[in-house]
Design a protein around this motif. Sequence first.
Motif, short mmCIF file in Angstrom:
data_model
loop_
_atom_site.label_atom_id
_atom_site.label_comp_id
_atom_site.label_asym_id
_atom_site.label_seq_id
_atom_site.Cartn_x
_atom_site.Cartn_y
_atom_site.Cartn_z
N SER A 1 0.83 -1.20 0.00
CA SER A 1 0.00 0.00 0.00
C SER A 1 0.87 1.26 0.00
N GLU A 2 2.02 1.20 0.66
CA GLU A 2 2.94 2.34 0.67
C GLU A 2 3.52 2.57 -0.73
N ALA A 3 3.82 1.48 -1.42
CA ALA A 3 4.36 1.58 -2.78
C ALA A 3 3.33 2.17 -3.74
N LEU A 4 2.08 1.79 -3.56
CA LEU A 4 1.02 2.34 -4.41
C LEU A 4 0.87 3.84 -4.17
N ALA A 5 0.94 4.24 -2.91
CA ALA A 5 0.85 5.67 -2.59
C ALA A 5 2.05 6.41 -3.16
N ALA A 6 3.23 5.79 -3.10
CA ALA A 6 4.44 6.41 -3.65
C ALA A 6 4.31 6.56 -5.17
N ALA A 7 3.69 5.58 -5.81
CA ALA A 7 3.51 5.65 -7.26
C ALA A 7 2.63 6.83 -7.66
N GLU A 8 1.63 7.12 -6.83
CA GLU A 8 0.78 8.29 -7.10
C GLU A 8 1.58 9.58 -7.00
N MET A 9 2.50 9.63 -6.03
CA MET A 9 3.35 10.81 -5.88
C MET A 9 4.32 10.93 -7.05
N LEU A 10 4.84 9.81 -7.51
CA LEU A 10 5.77 9.81 -8.64
C LEU A 10 5.07 10.29 -9.91
N ALA A 11 3.79 9.96 -10.02
CA ALA A 11 3.03 10.37 -11.20
C ALA A 11 2.97 11.89 -11.31
N GLN A 12 2.98 12.57 -10.17
CA GLN A 12 2.96 14.03 -10.18
C GLN A 12 4.26 14.59 -10.77
N ASP A 13 5.31 13.80 -10.72
CA ASP A 13 6.60 14.19 -11.31
C ASP A 13 6.80 13.56 -12.69
#
Length: 330
Positions: free
Chosen positions: A209-221
């Motif tokens: 779940s942490e990795a999925l949340a991180a992926a959402e943040m990466l998408a912003q970049d």
Amino acid sequence: MSVVMKDAIKIATRDSYGNVLVELGKESEKLVVLDSDLAAATKTGVFKKVFPDRHIDCGIAECNMMGIAAGLAATGKIPFASTFAMFAAGRAFEQVRNSIGYPHLNVKIGATHAGISVGEDGATHQCNEDIALMRTIPGMVIINPCDDVEAKASVRAAYEYDGPVYLRFGRLPVPVINDATTYEFKIGKGVVLKEGKDVTIVATGLEVSEALAAAEMLAQDKIDAKVINIHTIKPLDEELILFAAKETGKMVTVEEHSIIGGLGSAICDLLSVQEPISVLKIGMEDVFGESGTALQLLKKYGLDAEGIYKKVKAFVTKYNADATGENVVK
């Protein structure tokens, strides 16, 4: 499929373990649960209330418990030996290896309180070495579920599987990201949670779940990350890992475990031979944990979403710079 919601219900997978044991106990009289004076913590106490005659408290004697479980399995019972990961994999390693692994007996090991999310119990109880230890035992299946739905499904799958299984559960409540009505669990088969082309993030356990949340943040970049949930570390889904490696060309592994001998090592063992690519392993470095709340520790050691995001971004940025020659000194 799975989704991440900010308001998702959070349940500790150790609770899932106790609850599904009761369900399975109603379906089969072969199931027997053993514990080492930790029934309240491992949540096998709920099974004891319903089936007192099929719950055996072995006392603070984990090595003996593994021997008893082996004996029960030899008579046709299906025992679930339950205790903290530190004691199941650490203290009782010899008995697990020689009495369960060597004869390949049908024993299931329910190891709760794994990783640094044990929190305030401190370094002595924060087992970040158990996956590495269990990987060395021939024929041992290792499962590390990411949420309540997957945990229950994994216990059922372990019950149906003929052979030794190590099941890893946590103390910290984690988001329920899987849909119980559609989720299918298969031993040795990973799950693609998000497609992506720039980098693959392979996570296990509470780090999914942490990795999925991180992926959402990466998408912003504008970094498009593929996210894979590897719930079964042994046997590893080699086909899925190799496909993802070829697809994105770089990979990040994330685990609440030492980077030595765990998921990251298993994946690097595979890729180094069949598909050599750049891999970043995120997990506990060569250090012990410490006392603190689970959330504080996950943040300090870079195992929360923000920490994963920062490390993956730096990894991808450096990789791209190296590929284009921007880091070459002229």
